[in-house]
Every structure is written in C-alpha cells, then in structure tokens.
Design a protein around this motif. Structure first.
Motif, short mmCIF file in Angstrom:
data_model
loop_
_atom_site.label_atom_id
_atom_site.label_comp_id
_atom_site.label_asym_id
_atom_site.label_seq_id
_atom_site.Cartn_x
_atom_site.Cartn_y
_atom_site.Cartn_z
N THR A 188 -4.02 21.05 -15.46
CA THR A 188 -3.32 20.22 -14.47
C THR A 188 -4.28 19.75 -13.37
N VAL A 189 -3.88 18.69 -12.70
CA VAL A 189 -4.59 18.25 -11.50
C VAL A 189 -3.54 17.90 -10.44
N ALA A 190 -3.78 18.37 -9.23
CA ALA A 190 -2.89 18.05 -8.11
C ALA A 190 -3.43 16.81 -7.40
N VAL A 191 -2.53 15.93 -7.00
CA VAL A 191 -2.90 14.67 -6.36
C VAL A 191 -2.35 14.68 -4.94
N ASP A 192 -3.23 14.54 -3.94
CA ASP A 192 -2.74 14.47 -2.56
C ASP A 192 -3.02 13.09 -1.96
N ALA A 193 -2.49 12.87 -0.77
CA ALA A 193 -2.62 11.55 -0.14
C ALA A 193 -4.09 11.18 0.08
N ALA A 194 -4.92 12.17 0.41
CA ALA A 194 -6.34 11.87 0.65
C ALA A 194 -7.00 11.35 -0.62
N ALA A 195 -6.69 11.96 -1.76
CA ALA A 195 -7.30 11.52 -3.03
C ALA A 195 -6.81 10.12 -3.39
N ILE A 196 -5.52 9.86 -3.17
CA ILE A 196 -4.96 8.52 -3.46
C ILE A 196 -5.69 7.46 -2.64
N LYS A 197 -5.88 7.75 -1.35
CA LYS A 197 -6.51 6.77 -0.46
C LYS A 197 -8.01 6.59 -0.75
N ARG A 198 -8.65 7.68 -1.16
CA ARG A 198 -10.09 7.61 -1.43
C ARG A 198 -10.36 6.75 -2.66
N TYR A 199 -9.59 6.98 -3.73
CA TYR A 199 -9.75 6.12 -4.91
C TYR A 199 -9.46 4.67 -4.53
N ALA A 200 -8.34 4.46 -3.83
CA ALA A 200 -7.91 3.10 -3.51
C ALA A 200 -8.93 2.36 -2.65
N ALA A 201 -9.54 3.06 -1.71
CA ALA A 201 -10.50 2.41 -0.82
C ALA A 201 -11.65 1.82 -1.62
N GLU A 202 -12.02 2.49 -2.72
CA GLU A 202 -13.13 1.99 -3.51
C GLU A 202 -12.70 0.97 -4.57
N TYR A 203 -11.58 1.20 -5.24
CA TYR A 203 -11.27 0.43 -6.45
C TYR A 203 -9.99 -0.39 -6.37
N ASP A 204 -9.09 -0.09 -5.46
CA ASP A 204 -7.81 -0.80 -5.45
C ASP A 204 -7.25 -0.81 -4.03
N PRO A 205 -7.98 -1.51 -3.11
CA PRO A 205 -7.63 -1.44 -1.69
C PRO A 205 -6.43 -2.31 -1.32
N GLN A 206 -5.26 -1.94 -1.81
CA GLN A 206 -4.02 -2.62 -1.44
C GLN A 206 -3.23 -1.70 -0.51
N PRO A 207 -2.47 -2.31 0.42
CA PRO A 207 -1.84 -1.50 1.48
C PRO A 207 -1.00 -0.34 0.96
N PHE A 208 -0.27 -0.55 -0.16
CA PHE A 208 0.63 0.51 -0.62
C PHE A 208 -0.10 1.69 -1.23
N HIS A 209 -1.43 1.59 -1.40
CA HIS A 209 -2.23 2.73 -1.85
C HIS A 209 -3.05 3.35 -0.72
N LEU A 210 -2.98 2.74 0.47
CA LEU A 210 -3.88 3.14 1.56
C LEU A 210 -3.17 3.62 2.81
N ASP A 211 -1.94 3.22 3.01
CA ASP A 211 -1.30 3.42 4.31
C ASP A 211 0.19 3.73 4.11
N GLU A 212 0.63 4.84 4.64
CA GLU A 212 2.02 5.27 4.45
C GLU A 212 3.02 4.24 4.99
#
Lengths: 149, 149
Positions: free
Chosen positions: B19-43
C-alpha cells in the motif's frame, strides 16, 4: 489567453504547446520515485535491457505531457479534466536529450446526455520528440463546461 | 521472489501489491511539477472546482500505481514493459488520506507473432482505495520474454 468553453471546440482544431527538454538526471529522478526499474535508472543495465539504453518511464512521458498540456494553448474553462482515455500507446521511448512538445487535435465535441451544463471533448494528444516522431499518443475525453447563457 | 516468464502467466491469476498512503503534501508536490492546476494545488480553489475538494492528478495516481506495481508480486523477467493500454479510466479521484493498493489480474497471455522470444500478457490493473473503491482501472499489454529452453 481566454479560456475555452464547450461551444468553442470543433473537430479539426489543433492546440499546440511549448517544449520541454528531458535529460538523464530528470529520467532517473522520476524513476527513483515512481518507476524504479533498472532501464530507467542506470545506463549499463539499460543497455542490456529491452530498451537498449536509458529510457524514460512511460509514466514520466505521460506526466511531462500533462505539464505541456497545462501550459499549452488548450485552456478549457474549469481546467483540463479527463473522464478517461479511448487510446493510449507509446510508439517509441523518450531518451536523454529529447525535446518534447504536444499537439492536441479535436476529434469530437458532443453535449453530455446526463449533465446539461457540460460537454465532452475528445482529443488526440500526440507528444512528439525533436525529430517530429510520436513518443506518446492518447485519446482523452475531457469534461468541458458550456458557456452560461 | 523469482521472476516470471511468459509461460508462467495464465488467465485468472491475481498479483497483489503493498500500500501507499497519499497526503495533501504529496498531491501538491506532484502537481507543482507535472499538473499545476488549482484543484490539485489549493484546497480553497479545489472546493470550488469540478472535484469539490483537493484531488490528486490522475497522472499522479497513475505514477503511484506504477510504483506499487514495481514493488508488487508481479515480477516479469525483463521488467514491467508496456506496449500500450486497451483501457484507461479514473472512476473516482484520489483524496488526501487515501491509502492505495493495486490488484493485477491476468486476462490473456498470447505468443508474439512477430517476436518468437516474447509473449504479450494482457492485465487488468485496478488501483483501489482504503474502502475497496477503484480509483484507476487500466488494461495494459506487457511484453514478457519466453523462458529460454
């Protein structure tokens, strides 16, 4: 650049991106986190593998494609939101030194049956290297809002 | 664990992952590099978007799926090398706090017509969250070497 609503999309339109250069360090950094197989991490192991040399993970290519799309001329209102893909293939690997760009051609735009405020836009997204050779071809269906009237 | 050759695969087999746990920091870190859209970066922006709250990029989900696969019971000789996908969809978003795992079911194993030393193994790879709900379903065709005889 203004955003695009469902009504703005028509078959045959092509949206273009800028470019991104891919080097061995970037290939290995992505692979170390998400796809730690020898042919994405080590030149010697890669030379003896299916790929015959260091190659980017196909998911790295997909991730870079998404980044190019987000920064491209394609600016659907509500963002680039995919409902799924009809087609997805990697015609050839991405190698260190490659420079990638993306072309998105509109194949179809159809109103949503279930959600009247949205439509579905089917694209053929082709990621090309510096020689104009495709490295990724996918056919996503995007969810795009209709213009409020 | 021993590696698997083409001859070892048969329809109905299921290979499981950790298993892998996914937290908000990991979601934002990936998004900042590869998919910087608001719904992946900002609550706050995400709450007003199609997703109704922070959601992982679909390509982040795909990248995490690949990592789970590489670390799973699936160990084809020559590595996990995909020739393309027959199906690819995201039935629901990945949210902060989700814990993901992957199940790979063999759908078909057929010899390669053009390359006698290889076969093609079609899998259904399903990424599940902690509630057993699918977040990604894909059907890749893997290139797998035959056992040398």
């Amino acid at each position: 650049m203004a955003v695009q609503y469902f009504e703005d999309f028509a078959p045959g339109q092509v949206y273009r991106s800028g470019t991104v250069a891919v080097d061995a360090a970037a290939i290995k950094r992505y692979a170390a986190e998400y796809d730690p197989q020898p042919f994405h991490l080590d030149e010697d192991a890669a030379a003896r593998s299916f790929f015959g040399g260091l190659a980017a993970s196909g998911w790295h290519t997909a991730s870079l494609t998404m980044r190019l799309l987000v920064d491209s001329e394609l600016k659907p209102a509500g963002g680039i939101v995919g409902a799924g893909l009809d087609e997805f293939r990697w015609p050839r690997p991405v190698r260190p030194g490659d420079v990638l760009r993306v072309e998105s051609e509109v194949l179809e735009a159809r109103p949503s049956q279930s959600r009247p405020a949205q439509g579905l836009v089917k694209l053929r997204v082709t990621t090309l290297n510096q020689n104009g050779e495709p490295v990724l071809v996918m056919v996503p269906n995007l969810v795009v809002p209709r213009r409020e009237t």
